[in-house]
Design a protein around this motif. Structure first.
Motif, PDB file in Angstrom:
ATOM      1  N   THR A 194      43.017 129.090  -9.905  1.00 36.01           N
ATOM      2  CA  THR A 194      41.739 129.146  -9.957  1.00 36.01           C
ATOM      3  C   THR A 194      41.005 127.495  -9.890  1.00 36.01           C
ATOM      4  OG1 THR A 194      41.795 128.860 -12.304  1.00 36.01           O
ATOM      5  CG2 THR A 194      41.614 131.000 -11.402  1.00 36.01           C
ATOM      6  N   TRP A 195      41.898 126.635 -10.229  1.00 36.48           N
ATOM      7  CA  TRP A 195      41.623 125.300 -10.238  1.00 36.48           C
ATOM      8  C   TRP A 195      41.503 124.684  -8.716  1.00 36.48           C
ATOM      9  CZ3 TRP A 195      44.701 122.047  -7.297  1.00 36.48           C
ATOM     10  CH2 TRP A 195      46.025 122.425  -6.963  1.00 36.48           C
ATOM     11  N   LEU A 196      42.035 125.326  -7.711  1.00 30.03           N
ATOM     12  CA  LEU A 196      41.982 124.802  -6.359  1.00 30.03           C
ATOM     13  C   LEU A 196      40.617 124.875  -5.637  1.00 30.03           C
ATOM     14  CD1 LEU A 196      45.205 124.941  -3.823  1.00 30.03           C
ATOM     15  CD2 LEU A 196      42.737 125.329  -3.224  1.00 30.03           C
ATOM     16  N   PRO A 197      40.126 125.987  -5.519  1.00 34.64           N
ATOM     17  CA  PRO A 197      38.689 126.082  -4.755  1.00 34.64           C
ATOM     18  C   PRO A 197      37.770 125.083  -5.050  1.00 34.64           C
ATOM     19  CG  PRO A 197      39.611 128.252  -5.070  1.00 34.64           C
ATOM     20  CD  PRO A 197      40.212 127.233  -6.009  1.00 34.64           C
ATOM     21  N   ASP A 198      37.926 124.782  -6.601  1.00 34.39           N
ATOM     22  CA  ASP A 198      36.695 123.812  -7.121  1.00 34.39           C
ATOM     23  C   ASP A 198      37.069 122.265  -6.940  1.00 34.39           C
ATOM     24  OD1 ASP A 198      35.134 125.950  -7.733  1.00 34.39           O
ATOM     25  OD2 ASP A 198      36.310 126.102  -9.763  1.00 34.39           O
ATOM     26  N   SER A 199      38.249 122.237  -6.643  1.00 33.15           N
ATOM     27  CA  SER A 199      38.748 120.821  -6.636  1.00 33.15           C
ATOM     28  C   SER A 199      38.959 120.260  -5.104  1.00 33.15           C
ATOM     29  CB  SER A 199      40.345 120.386  -7.176  1.00 33.15           C
ATOM     30  OG  SER A 199      40.208 120.894  -8.456  1.00 33.15           O
ATOM     31  N   ALA A 233      29.079 112.255  -8.211  1.00 32.03           N
ATOM     32  CA  ALA A 233      29.211 113.216  -9.555  1.00 32.03           C
ATOM     33  C   ALA A 233      30.161 114.219  -9.242  1.00 32.03           C
ATOM     34  CB  ALA A 233      28.017 113.487 -10.030  1.00 32.03           C
ATOM     35  N   ASP A 234      30.015 115.044  -8.131  1.00 31.93           N
ATOM     36  CA  ASP A 234      30.866 116.168  -7.866  1.00 31.93           C
ATOM     37  C   ASP A 234      32.355 115.847  -7.640  1.00 31.93           C
ATOM     38  OD1 ASP A 234      28.389 117.729  -7.542  1.00 31.93           O
ATOM     39  OD2 ASP A 234      28.473 117.757  -5.768  1.00 31.93           O
ATOM     40  N   ARG A 235      32.493 114.558  -7.019  1.00 26.86           N
ATOM     41  CA  ARG A 235      33.995 114.203  -6.876  1.00 26.86           C
ATOM     42  C   ARG A 235      34.770 113.816  -8.234  1.00 26.86           C
ATOM     43  NH1 ARG A 235      33.767 110.608  -1.350  1.00 26.86           N
ATOM     44  NH2 ARG A 235      33.226 112.304   0.003  1.00 26.86           N
ATOM     45  N   VAL A 236      34.047 113.188  -9.174  1.00 25.85           N
ATOM     46  CA  VAL A 236      34.579 112.779 -10.374  1.00 25.85           C
ATOM     47  C   VAL A 236      34.812 113.929 -11.314  1.00 25.85           C
ATOM     48  CG1 VAL A 236      34.044 111.619 -12.566  1.00 25.85           C
ATOM     49  CG2 VAL A 236      33.649 110.430 -10.397  1.00 25.85           C
ATOM     50  N   ARG A 237      33.689 115.025 -11.115  1.00 27.95           N
ATOM     51  CA  ARG A 237      33.946 116.271 -11.823  1.00 27.95           C
ATOM     52  C   ARG A 237      35.193 117.007 -11.437  1.00 27.95           C
ATOM     53  NH1 ARG A 237      29.374 118.438 -10.580  1.00 27.95           N
ATOM     54  NH2 ARG A 237      28.125 116.987 -11.891  1.00 27.95           N
ATOM     55  N   ALA A 238      35.198 117.149  -9.995  1.00 31.33           N
ATOM     56  CA  ALA A 238      36.457 117.729  -9.591  1.00 31.33           C
ATOM     57  C   ALA A 238      37.846 117.214  -9.740  1.00 31.33           C
ATOM     58  CB  ALA A 238      36.209 117.868  -7.993  1.00 31.33           C
ATOM     59  N   SER A 297      38.671 117.875 -13.639  1.00 27.12           N
ATOM     60  CA  SER A 297      39.253 119.332 -13.526  1.00 27.12           C
ATOM     61  C   SER A 297      40.635 119.021 -13.154  1.00 27.12           C
ATOM     62  CB  SER A 297      38.553 119.962 -12.785  1.00 27.12           C
ATOM     63  OG  SER A 297      38.841 121.158 -12.829  1.00 27.12           O
ATOM     64  N   TYR A 298      40.965 118.583 -11.908  1.00 21.91           N
ATOM     65  CA  TYR A 298      42.162 118.608 -11.071  1.00 21.91           C
ATOM     66  C   TYR A 298      43.202 117.860 -12.159  1.00 21.91           C
ATOM     67  CZ  TYR A 298      45.822 117.133  -7.794  1.00 21.91           C
ATOM     68  OH  TYR A 298      46.899 116.795  -6.872  1.00 21.91           O
ATOM     69  N   VAL A 299      42.863 116.698 -12.586  1.00 18.19           N
ATOM     70  CA  VAL A 299      43.785 115.821 -13.432  1.00 18.19           C
ATOM     71  C   VAL A 299      44.140 116.708 -14.782  1.00 18.19           C
ATOM     72  CG1 VAL A 299      44.007 113.937 -14.982  1.00 18.19           C
ATOM     73  CG2 VAL A 299      43.270 113.580 -12.560  1.00 18.19           C
ATOM     74  N   MET A 300      43.263 117.397 -15.250  1.00 20.00           N
ATOM     75  CA  MET A 300      43.631 118.040 -16.589  1.00 20.00           C
ATOM     76  C   MET A 300      44.627 119.251 -16.191  1.00 20.00           C
ATOM     77  SD  MET A 300      41.996 116.620 -18.767  1.00 20.00           S
ATOM     78  CE  MET A 300      41.941 118.097 -20.066  1.00 20.00           C
ATOM     79  N   VAL A 301      44.455 120.022 -15.023  1.00 13.61           N
ATOM     80  CA  VAL A 301      45.135 121.084 -14.742  1.00 13.61           C
ATOM     81  C   VAL A 301      46.564 120.455 -14.315  1.00 13.61           C
ATOM     82  CG1 VAL A 301      45.686 122.928 -13.114  1.00 13.61           C
ATOM     83  CG2 VAL A 301      43.410 122.648 -13.892  1.00 13.61           C
ATOM     84  N   SER A 302      46.807 119.484 -13.561  1.00 12.23           N
ATOM     85  CA  SER A 302      48.061 118.620 -13.249  1.00 12.23           C
ATOM     86  C   SER A 302      48.624 118.349 -14.334  1.00 12.23           C
ATOM     87  CB  SER A 302      47.626 117.525 -12.318  1.00 12.23           C
ATOM     88  OG  SER A 302      46.893 118.052 -11.092  1.00 12.23           O
ATOM     89  N   MET A 303      47.779 117.499 -15.331  1.00  9.23           N
ATOM     90  CA  MET A 303      48.679 117.297 -16.530  1.00  9.23           C
ATOM     91  C   MET A 303      49.354 118.317 -17.436  1.00  9.23           C
ATOM     92  SD  MET A 303      46.059 114.147 -17.874  1.00  9.23           S
ATOM     93  CE  MET A 303      47.223 113.768 -19.380  1.00  9.23           C
TER      94      MET A 303
END
Length: 542
Positions: free
Chosen positions: A237-242, A164-169, A172-178
């Protein structure tokens, strides 16, 4: 001995072609794990060898451009090898090879027959191809393609295991990257609308005729796109969570390389397309905030992975500092620091993976006694940690001194503020790594706030849900898999080599910075004699 241009032309596409072809082969051999591993290691070793040859040729003979598919520039796809791109290829190929060896060692130790290695290896090779393509790209759209290959591959790698943690991260990573990709597309459209070309060399010529306001707006859009990928403040801000949720090898290669592709794109755009320095003061402020905010974020962390993620953000500020100075010493310092940081940051994340193997946790609240339990692990952490903190004579100290000297030579008020900010950040980085050392390695485990949690079996450590289980006395303490330890030690050695051979590497960085400041070298390599006499031959003023 003279190398034929045909040989150079044949070598240039190989850092992209070899991993892509190997990725296809590993997909075909999805059920043959051992064959996949041999193909992957052979491909990455070949990329390293080709990259070393390209760096040698670029440093000896200068910039070379290759037209792919028989179409002449500026219409066709152009791949360009200069000292900067070749150096980035060499450093990235070292990291990719070492991390893959680490990942294979981890898989063998864990019994990976039941793990998703059939998709991990080809995806990793696709990531390697995307990184190489980004470094070699001679036009904006090909650079965009490289970024998109990175995005697709990194999302798969980030979510392997489907916890769950990896999918959630990952989401988030994909949304920011897109979002970054959409902004990049807008920047490409604006640049093409203003100049009528996507070829970087041709665009550099035509951008001089674009009105200053329009030119600055295009640069600002591209900076936002590249800044998200490079994780500069306030786009970080996305990086430490991803990153911390991914497996250790994935986190290591992401932290070491992916943000540096964004930094590379900023260097290329700033020096080639927008050398006028219209946004240099903005970049200096951004560099300062990136350093300071990132390191204060690291101080507040108790999980080593998150702590290192914040230091990663912080040290991107040093690179932005050197770029924003728009001087040859500043660029040289940034190039050297990028090479240093790729290696050291990757090494530290691999060490964290070893700490998790040894102790079952990366939380400072649950760690202790690691120096006594595994002295070699203590040494493998201490050397790159001191390097990151900038302790002399390590490469981190050399790179920071080069950047601070360039700032002092600039002598502007903002530059002096950055010198102070860089010094403060270095001291705080040393405090952060010293805190990890004293808490995780030096104190007794019994003194850790959560050090008395229940023990688990080694097999339970493989499960994501057990990642934060505390270190305890177990029969397997100190038995770190040798095939995971050896690549980490090798990267520590390469990091030390940056110190031993600092003079030679700084010489290459100086020549690379000179090439970047003199745009005519790049433009002539791509466009040929038609570019001579256009008035671009002199260095951009500062």
């Amino acid at each position: 001995m003279t190398i034929s241009p045909d040989i150079v032309g044949a070598l240039t596409p190989l850092p992209v072609l070899i991993p892509m072809l190997a990725a296809a082969a590993t997909l075909v051999l999805g059920r043959r794990t051992r064959a996949q591993r041999w193909i992957t290691m052979g491909a990455l070793t070949s990329v390293f060898a080709v990259s070393c040859m390209l760096l040698y040729l670029a440093d000896r003979d200068g910039t070379t451009a290759v037209q792919v598919g028989g179409w002449d520039s500026p219409i066709g796809i152009t791949l360009v090898v200069d000292r900067l791109s070749a150096l980035m290829l060499v450093v990235s190929s070292i990291v990719l090879l070492a991390v893959m060896a680490y990942a294979i060692g981890q898989g063998i130790s864990d019994g990976s027959d039941d793990q998703p290695v059939s998709i991990f290896l080809p995806t990793y090779l696709a990531l390697a191809a995307g990184i190489s393509n980004a470094f070699l790209a001679g036009d904006l759209f090909n650079l965009f393609v490289g970024f998109e290959v990175l995005l697709a591959a990194s999302f798969v790698l980030l979510t392997i295991g489907a916890s769950a943690d990896r999918v959630r991260a990952g989401v988030s990573y994909v949304m920011v990257s897109m979002a970054s990709s959409l902004i990049f597309l807008v920047g490409i459209a604006l640049a093409y609308g203003a100049t009528g070309t996507l070829n970087l060399a041709d665009m550099a010529l035509r951008m001089d005729d674009v009105p200053p306001g329009t030119r600055t707006a295009i640069f600002a859009v591209l900076l936002v796109a590249f800044g998200i990928k490079a994780a500069i403040f306030p786009l970080s801000t996305w990086l430490p969570d991803s990153y911390p949720t991914a497996p250790a090898p994935v986190t290591a290669v992401f932290a070491g390389l992916l943000t540096k592709v964004g930094v590379y794109a900023i260097i290329r755009a700033h020096t080639l397309l927008f050398p006028q320095g219209d946004l240099d003061d903005v970049l200096l402020v951004v560099g300062l905030l990136t350093m300071v905010v990132g390191i204060f974020g690291a101080i507040a962390q108790t999980d080593i992975k998150r702590l290192l993620s914040f230091t990663l953000v912080s040290h991107i500020g040093y690179m932005v500092f050197g770029i924003a100075l728009s001087t040859t010493p500043g660029l040289s310092g940034s190039i050297y620091y990028v090479a240093h940081h790729i290696l050291v940051q990757t090494t530290l994340f691999l060490v964290v993976g070893l700490i998790e193997r040894q102790a079952g946790s990366a939380s400072l609240r649950r760690l202790g006694g690691l120096a006594a339990a595994s002295p070699i692990l203590a040494v493998v952490f201490l050397i790159p940690a001191l390097n990151l903190g900038g302790i002399p004579p390590f490469s981190g100290f050399i790179g920071k001194v080069a950047l601070l000297q360039a700032g002092a030579a600039d002598a502007s008020v903002l530059a002096w503020i950055l010198v102070g900010g860089g010094t403060l950040t270095s001291l705080l980085t040393l405090y952060v790594v010293a805190r990890v050392w004293t808490k995780a390695f030096w104190r007794a485990r019994a003194d850790a706030p959560e050090g008395a949690l229940a023990d688990v079996s080694p097999s339970a450590l493989l499960d994501e849900s057990a990642r934060d289980i505390a270190f305890a006395d177990r029969a397997d303490v100190g038995r770190i898999p040798p095939m995971m330890l050896l690549p980490t030690v090798a990267l520590v050695g390469v990091g030390l080599a940056l110190t031993v051979f600092a003079g030679q590497l700084i010489d290459i960085s100086d020549r690379a910075a000179h090439d970047l400041r003199d745009r005519s070298i790049y433009i002539h390599a791509v466009l040929g004699d038609a570019a001579i006499g256009d008035g671009t031959g002199s260095e951009a003023p500062r």
